[in-house]
Scaffold this motif. Structure first.
Motif, PDB file in Angstrom:
ATOM      1  N   THR A   4     -38.259 -69.190  27.438  1.00 57.15           N
ATOM      2  CA  THR A   4     -37.425 -70.051  26.619  1.00 57.15           C
ATOM      3  C   THR A   4     -38.309 -70.998  25.835  1.00 57.15           C
ATOM      4  OG1 THR A   4     -35.633 -69.940  28.206  1.00 57.15           O
ATOM      5  CG2 THR A   4     -35.571 -71.768  26.643  1.00 57.15           C
ATOM      6  N   ARG A   5     -38.104 -70.986  24.493  1.00 56.11           N
ATOM      7  CA  ARG A   5     -38.938 -71.795  23.616  1.00 56.11           C
ATOM      8  C   ARG A   5     -38.255 -73.088  23.210  1.00 56.11           C
ATOM      9  NH1 ARG A   5     -43.736 -71.070  24.019  1.00 56.11           N
ATOM     10  NH2 ARG A   5     -44.067 -71.911  21.945  1.00 56.11           N
ATOM     11  N   GLY A   6     -36.942 -73.122  23.264  1.00 56.63           N
ATOM     12  CA  GLY A   6     -36.247 -74.337  22.856  1.00 56.63           C
ATOM     13  C   GLY A   6     -34.770 -74.092  22.860  1.00 56.63           C
ATOM     14  N   ALA A   7     -33.993 -75.151  22.855  1.00 57.99           N
ATOM     15  CA  ALA A   7     -32.542 -75.010  22.811  1.00 57.99           C
ATOM     16  C   ALA A   7     -31.984 -76.174  22.032  1.00 57.99           C
ATOM     17  CB  ALA A   7     -31.955 -74.989  24.225  1.00 57.99           C
ATOM     18  N   ALA A   8     -31.032 -75.878  21.175  1.00 58.14           N
ATOM     19  CA  ALA A   8     -30.403 -76.928  20.379  1.00 58.14           C
ATOM     20  C   ALA A   8     -28.910 -76.702  20.364  1.00 58.14           C
ATOM     21  CB  ALA A   8     -30.939 -76.917  18.948  1.00 58.14           C
ATOM     22  N   THR A   9     -28.142 -77.669  20.824  1.00 63.69           N
ATOM     23  CA  THR A   9     -26.699 -77.545  20.808  1.00 63.69           C
ATOM     24  C   THR A   9     -26.178 -77.967  19.450  1.00 63.69           C
ATOM     25  OG1 THR A   9     -26.561 -78.015  23.154  1.00 63.69           O
ATOM     26  CG2 THR A   9     -24.552 -78.302  21.879  1.00 63.69           C
ATOM     27  N   VAL A  10     -25.519 -77.036  18.779  1.00 58.08           N
ATOM     28  CA  VAL A  10     -24.963 -77.339  17.469  1.00 58.08           C
ATOM     29  C   VAL A  10     -23.651 -78.087  17.624  1.00 58.08           C
ATOM     30  CG1 VAL A  10     -24.145 -76.346  15.308  1.00 58.08           C
ATOM     31  CG2 VAL A  10     -26.079 -75.317  16.506  1.00 58.08           C
ATOM     32  N   ILE A  11     -22.778 -77.571  18.510  1.00 50.92           N
ATOM     33  CA  ILE A  11     -21.511 -78.250  18.802  1.00 50.92           C
ATOM     34  C   ILE A  11     -21.274 -78.131  20.305  1.00 50.92           C
ATOM     35  CG2 ILE A  11     -19.028 -78.325  18.369  1.00 50.92           C
ATOM     36  CD1 ILE A  11     -19.536 -77.092  15.669  1.00 50.92           C
ATOM     37  N   GLU A  12     -20.984 -79.223  20.957  1.00 47.43           N
ATOM     38  CA  GLU A  12     -20.840 -79.229  22.411  1.00 47.43           C
ATOM     39  C   GLU A  12     -19.589 -78.490  22.856  1.00 47.43           C
ATOM     40  OE1 GLU A  12     -22.805 -80.423  24.626  1.00 47.43           O
ATOM     41  OE2 GLU A  12     -24.228 -81.645  23.486  1.00 47.43           O
ATOM     42  N   ARG A  13     -19.684 -77.807  24.013  1.00 48.35           N
ATOM     43  CA  ARG A  13     -18.504 -77.246  24.645  1.00 48.35           C
ATOM     44  C   ARG A  13     -17.860 -78.297  25.527  1.00 48.35           C
ATOM     45  NH1 ARG A  13     -21.834 -72.586  26.016  1.00 48.35           N
ATOM     46  NH2 ARG A  13     -21.562 -71.003  24.435  1.00 48.35           N
ATOM     47  N   THR A  14     -16.605 -78.081  25.889  1.00 46.67           N
ATOM     48  CA  THR A  14     -15.902 -78.988  26.789  1.00 46.67           C
ATOM     49  C   THR A  14     -15.670 -78.279  28.108  1.00 46.67           C
ATOM     50  OG1 THR A  14     -13.711 -78.259  26.083  1.00 46.67           O
ATOM     51  CG2 THR A  14     -14.739 -80.024  24.816  1.00 46.67           C
ATOM     52  N   PRO A  15     -15.511 -79.014  29.217  1.00 43.62           N
ATOM     53  CA  PRO A  15     -15.315 -78.390  30.519  1.00 43.62           C
ATOM     54  C   PRO A  15     -14.068 -77.536  30.614  1.00 43.62           C
ATOM     55  CG  PRO A  15     -15.918 -80.707  30.751  1.00 43.62           C
ATOM     56  CD  PRO A  15     -15.644 -80.477  29.296  1.00 43.62           C
ATOM     57  N   ALA A  16     -13.105 -77.747  29.698  1.00 40.28           N
ATOM     58  CA  ALA A  16     -11.845 -77.012  29.771  1.00 40.28           C
ATOM     59  C   ALA A  16     -11.984 -75.580  29.267  1.00 40.28           C
ATOM     60  CB  ALA A  16     -10.773 -77.739  28.950  1.00 40.28           C
ATOM     61  N   ASP A  17     -13.111 -75.244  28.616  1.00 42.14           N
ATOM     62  CA  ASP A  17     -13.279 -73.911  28.042  1.00 42.14           C
ATOM     63  C   ASP A  17     -13.293 -72.852  29.140  1.00 42.14           C
ATOM     64  OD1 ASP A  17     -13.466 -74.874  25.466  1.00 42.14           O
ATOM     65  OD2 ASP A  17     -15.630 -75.194  25.621  1.00 42.14           O
ATOM     66  N   THR A  18     -12.518 -71.759  28.911  1.00 46.29           N
ATOM     67  CA  THR A  18     -12.453 -70.681  29.892  1.00 46.29           C
ATOM     68  C   THR A  18     -12.831 -69.335  29.279  1.00 46.29           C
ATOM     69  OG1 THR A  18     -10.090 -70.406  29.425  1.00 46.29           O
ATOM     70  CG2 THR A  18     -10.677 -71.830  31.278  1.00 46.29           C
ATOM     71  N   THR A  19     -12.753 -69.179  27.966  1.00 43.02           N
ATOM     72  CA  THR A  19     -13.091 -67.925  27.309  1.00 43.02           C
ATOM     73  C   THR A  19     -14.602 -67.765  27.249  1.00 43.02           C
ATOM     74  OG1 THR A  19     -11.128 -68.130  25.923  1.00 43.02           O
ATOM     75  CG2 THR A  19     -12.807 -66.568  25.204  1.00 43.02           C
ATOM     76  N   THR A  20     -15.106 -66.582  27.651  1.00 41.03           N
ATOM     77  CA  THR A  20     -16.557 -66.379  27.559  1.00 41.03           C
ATOM     78  C   THR A  20     -16.957 -66.354  26.098  1.00 41.03           C
ATOM     79  OG1 THR A  20     -16.301 -63.975  27.577  1.00 41.03           O
ATOM     80  CG2 THR A  20     -16.638 -65.064  29.710  1.00 41.03           C
ATOM     81  N   PRO A  21     -18.110 -66.916  25.765  1.00 40.21           N
ATOM     82  CA  PRO A  21     -18.522 -66.954  24.359  1.00 40.21           C
ATOM     83  C   PRO A  21     -18.896 -65.569  23.856  1.00 40.21           C
ATOM     84  CG  PRO A  21     -20.286 -67.750  25.760  1.00 40.21           C
ATOM     85  CD  PRO A  21     -19.097 -67.555  26.654  1.00 40.21           C
ATOM     86  N   ILE A  22     -18.896 -65.424  22.557  1.00 40.06           N
ATOM     87  CA  ILE A  22     -19.435 -64.227  21.909  1.00 40.06           C
ATOM     88  C   ILE A  22     -20.908 -64.505  21.629  1.00 40.06           C
ATOM     89  CG2 ILE A  22     -19.376 -62.801  19.827  1.00 40.06           C
ATOM     90  CD1 ILE A  22     -16.366 -63.392  19.651  1.00 40.06           C
ATOM     91  N   VAL A  23     -21.771 -63.669  22.178  1.00 42.17           N
ATOM     92  CA  VAL A  23     -23.210 -63.836  21.975  1.00 42.17           C
ATOM     93  C   VAL A  23     -23.618 -63.125  20.684  1.00 42.17           C
ATOM     94  CG1 VAL A  23     -25.488 -63.122  22.824  1.00 42.17           C
ATOM     95  CG2 VAL A  23     -23.849 -64.184  24.381  1.00 42.17           C
ATOM     96  N   VAL A  24     -24.475 -63.774  19.906  1.00 40.03           N
ATOM     97  CA  VAL A  24     -25.047 -63.162  18.705  1.00 40.03           C
ATOM     98  C   VAL A  24     -26.566 -63.217  18.848  1.00 40.03           C
ATOM     99  CG1 VAL A  24     -25.119 -63.123  16.190  1.00 40.03           C
ATOM    100  CG2 VAL A  24     -23.094 -64.031  17.358  1.00 40.03           C
ATOM    101  N   ALA A  25     -27.197 -62.060  19.008  1.00 40.33           N
ATOM    102  CA  ALA A  25     -28.660 -61.989  19.120  1.00 40.33           C
ATOM    103  C   ALA A  25     -29.247 -61.732  17.743  1.00 40.33           C
ATOM    104  CB  ALA A  25     -29.066 -60.884  20.091  1.00 40.33           C
ATOM    105  N   ILE A  26     -30.253 -62.529  17.377  1.00 35.55           N
ATOM    106  CA  ILE A  26     -30.793 -62.514  16.012  1.00 35.55           C
ATOM    107  C   ILE A  26     -32.316 -62.558  16.067  1.00 35.55           C
ATOM    108  CG2 ILE A  26     -31.060 -64.000  13.960  1.00 35.55           C
ATOM    109  CD1 ILE A  26     -28.096 -64.695  14.292  1.00 35.55           C
ATOM    110  N   ASN A  27     -32.952 -61.826  15.155  1.00 42.23           N
ATOM    111  CA  ASN A  27     -34.415 -61.912  15.060  1.00 42.23           C
ATOM    112  C   ASN A  27     -34.904 -62.127  13.639  1.00 42.23           C
ATOM    113  OD1 ASN A  27     -33.933 -59.386  13.948  1.00 42.23           O
ATOM    114  ND2 ASN A  27     -35.659 -58.407  14.971  1.00 42.23           N
ATOM    115  N   ALA A  28     -34.003 -62.345  12.703  1.00 40.74           N
ATOM    116  CA  ALA A  28     -34.398 -62.582  11.309  1.00 40.74           C
ATOM    117  C   ALA A  28     -33.328 -63.443  10.656  1.00 40.74           C
ATOM    118  CB  ALA A  28     -34.563 -61.265  10.556  1.00 40.74           C
TER     119      ALA A  28
END
Length: 286
Positions: A4-28
């Motif tokens: 892991t090189r770094g992590a930046a939260t763009v918009i915070e999640r809330t504890p009430a969230d139950t739906t699994t996120p959609i992952v987007v893997a990117i290299n460019a």
């Protein structure tokens, strides 16, 4: 093995969230806008967040330190020496651009997103990121070679509409593709492909690996039931031959391929070589 090189939260999640996120893997990051917008369109449709994983290609960094490696400027054609430090600066610049793009998408669509940066082999990291979620967009496993695609044009101020609208325009011209072999896993992939086809207003090409006429008709009936109100096309291939070199179909640029993540076929080296050869996004469905 990833680092892991770094992590930046763009918009915070809330504890009430139950739906699994959609992952987007990117290299460019410079060429990922349409992939992000298609993922956003689906996130809006199903009420999910986005988790974006930017992969710093470890092999690319190693290659950058070879004495024969050179960089060719897109615009001027000037050839420069390249090393891993210069490459890292370029990758960090792409990550910053990606953060800005996610902020823009969040404002336009209200979809929440997080970004993390890892280093490793791109497809390996993408598959690892998909292990704990239902849906993963893998953005073009192969980096385009110089000259294959022009640099992305910047959006003019005041012209950015909703991400969903742009996704309609981007994907509506090309079909989606999916593989359906009758298994429950491929059935889930088919359902996601049908949802995407309806959301993006495009038709769906269903690849059927079958061995007889009766099986073809049975599979078609199953597809028609699962993909209601979707314009369908079919491509019949020999059973278990979808990923074999020289036999696999090659969706056009601008398409999208939806596959079952847990298919035994994806563990095969030929399948991974096929995925790494594509310059289109792939959606993996758990």
């Amino acid at each position: 093995m990833s680092t892991t090189r770094g992590a930046a939260t763009v918009i915070e999640r809330t504890p009430a969230d139950t739906t699994t996120p959609i992952v987007v893997a990117i290299n460019a990051a410079r060429r990922c806008r349409e992939t992000l917008e298609m993922a956003t369109a689906l996130a809006v449709s199903v009420g999910a967040d986005l988790e974006v994983v930017f992969v710093e290609d470890a092999n690319l960094l190693r290659l950058a330190d070879l004495p024969v490696t050179r960089e060719i400027d897109w615009i001027s054609g000037i050839i420069r020496e390249l090393d891993s430090r210069r490459m890292l600066r370029s990758l960090h610049c792409e990550a910053r651009q990606l953060r800005r793009e996610l902020t823009r998408i969040g404002r336009a669509s209200s979809v929440r997103s997080t970004l993390r940066v890892v280093r490793g082999h791109y497809l390996t990291e993408a598959l690892a990121a998909s292990a704990s979620v239902d849906l993963t967009f893998v953005h073009s496993a192969r980096r385009p070679l110089p000259g294959e695609h022009p640099p992305s044009a910047r959006a003019r101020p005041g012209t950015a509409g909703p991400a969903l609208g742009r996704a309609h325009r981007a994907a509506g011209r090309k079909p989606l593709w999916t593989l359906f072999d009758g298994s429950p896993a491929s059935g889930r992939a088919l359902a996601v492909a049908a949802t995407l086809a309806r959301t993006l207003a495009c038709h769906l090409v269903v690849v059927l690996p079958v061995s007889g006429v009766d099986e073809i008709e049975r599979r078609k009936r199953e597809v028609q039931t699962a993909a209601d109100k979707v314009t369908l096309r079919y491509l019949v291939v020999a059973d278990n031959r979808f990923f074999q070199p020289g036999k696999a179909p090659a969706p056009n640029t601008g398409s999208l391929l939806v596959l079952a993540r847990n298919s035994p076929d994806l563990e095969d080296s030929a399948a991974q070589s096929y995925l790494e050869s594509l310059t289109i996004p792939v959606v993996l469905v758990a």
